[in-house]
Design an enzyme around this catalytic site. Structure first.
Site, PDB file in Angstrom:
ATOM      1  CG  ASN A 111      -2.113   1.044   1.064  1.00 51.94           C
ATOM      2  OD1 ASN A 111      -2.618   1.522   2.068  1.00 51.94           O
ATOM      3  ND2 ASN A 111      -2.518   1.407  -0.133  1.00 51.94           N
ATOM      4  CB  SER A 156      -3.216  -0.293  -3.795  1.00 61.51           C
ATOM      5  OG  SER A 156      -2.565  -0.160  -2.560  1.00 61.51           O
ATOM      6  CG  ASP A 214       5.705  -4.180  -6.025  1.00 57.72           C
ATOM      7  OD1 ASP A 214       5.913  -2.954  -6.044  1.00 57.72           O
ATOM      8  OD2 ASP A 214       5.456  -4.815  -4.987  1.00 57.72           O
TER       9      ASP A 214
HETATM   10  P1  4NP Z   1       3.278  -2.170  -3.367  1.00 55.66           P
HETATM   11  O1  4NP Z   1       4.878  -2.366  -3.373  1.00 55.66           O
HETATM   12  O2  4NP Z   1       2.695  -3.508  -2.993  1.00 55.66           O
HETATM   13  O3  4NP Z   1       2.955  -1.782  -4.775  1.00 55.66           O
HETATM   14  O4  4NP Z   1       3.003  -1.090  -2.354  1.00 55.66           O
HETATM   15  C1  4NP Z   1       5.597  -2.814  -2.259  1.00 55.66           C
HETATM   16  C2  4NP Z   1       6.172  -1.898  -1.420  1.00 55.66           C
HETATM   17  C3  4NP Z   1       6.916  -2.338  -0.337  1.00 55.66           C
HETATM   18  C4  4NP Z   1       7.075  -3.687  -0.109  1.00 55.66           C
HETATM   19  C5  4NP Z   1       6.480  -4.606  -0.956  1.00 55.66           C
HETATM   20  C6  4NP Z   1       5.740  -4.164  -2.029  1.00 55.66           C
HETATM   21  N1  4NP Z   1       7.857  -4.142   0.968  1.00 55.66           N
HETATM   22  O5  4NP Z   1       8.065  -5.358   1.089  1.00 55.66           O
HETATM   23  O6  4NP Z   1       8.314  -3.319   1.785  1.00 55.66           O
END
Ligand code: 4NP
Length: 147
Positions: A11, A15, A114
């Site tokens: 998040n 998103s 991502d």
């Molecule tokens: P999102 O990306 O799911 O698009 O917000 C990510 C941001 C951080 C992390 C994983 C996904 N994390 O593991 O910190």
């Protein structure tokens, strides 16, 4: 049918961007976003994501991460996941008897990659803008059919 929750993992990238982009294109919708993981609860969107979004007119700075909750099934008309992992993690929390649709943001069910890992923030924005247009067009078709 217009309360929509966008869900990714953290998040802080996909998103909140989907929320802000869709809001800019369709201000009448009631939008929110959440992450299946709790790593970033209370944090603003990731700096590089904000920096890529700002020149396109999307201000993400006021958003704060929260974790998806089973209550969200009752608070939204539709839940939109960024990838199949998100979809699975959301479905695992569905309350008994709840029928809220959970879909993947892309029309073909492909993941929104991502950018926290790919570092392609502009490509992510391009895809999210396209998916938002398609989502909004689909909603107005449904509205026309039920009017
Ligand atoms: P999102 O990306 O799911 O698009 O917000 C990510 C941001 C951080 C992390 C994983 C996904 N994390 O593991 O910190």
């Amino acid at each position: 049918m217009h309360r929509i929750l966008f869900v990714c993992l953290g998040n802080i990238c996909r998103s909140p961007t989907a929320e802000a982009v869709t809001r800019a294109k369709a201000p009448h919708l009631a939008l929110d976003s959440a992450g299946t993981a709790g790593y970033h609860i209370g944090n603003p969107p990731y700096g590089p994501m904000q920096s890529a979004a700002r020149p396109r007119g999307y201000d993400l700075s006021g958003l704060r991460a929260r974790q998806f909750s089973p209550n969200d099934f009752n608070s939204f008309d539709m839940i939109v996941a960024m990838d199949a992992d998100n979809l699975r993690d959301i479905e695992a929390q569905r309350p008994a008897g709840n029928t809220t649709p959970v879909t993947i943001f892309t029309p073909d069910g492909a993941p929104v990659p991502d950018p926290y890992y790919t570092r392609d923030f502009d490509g992510c924005l391009d895809l999210i803008e396209d998916c938002a247009d398609r989502l909004i067009a689909g909603l107005s078709r449904t509205d026309d059919a039920t009017r």
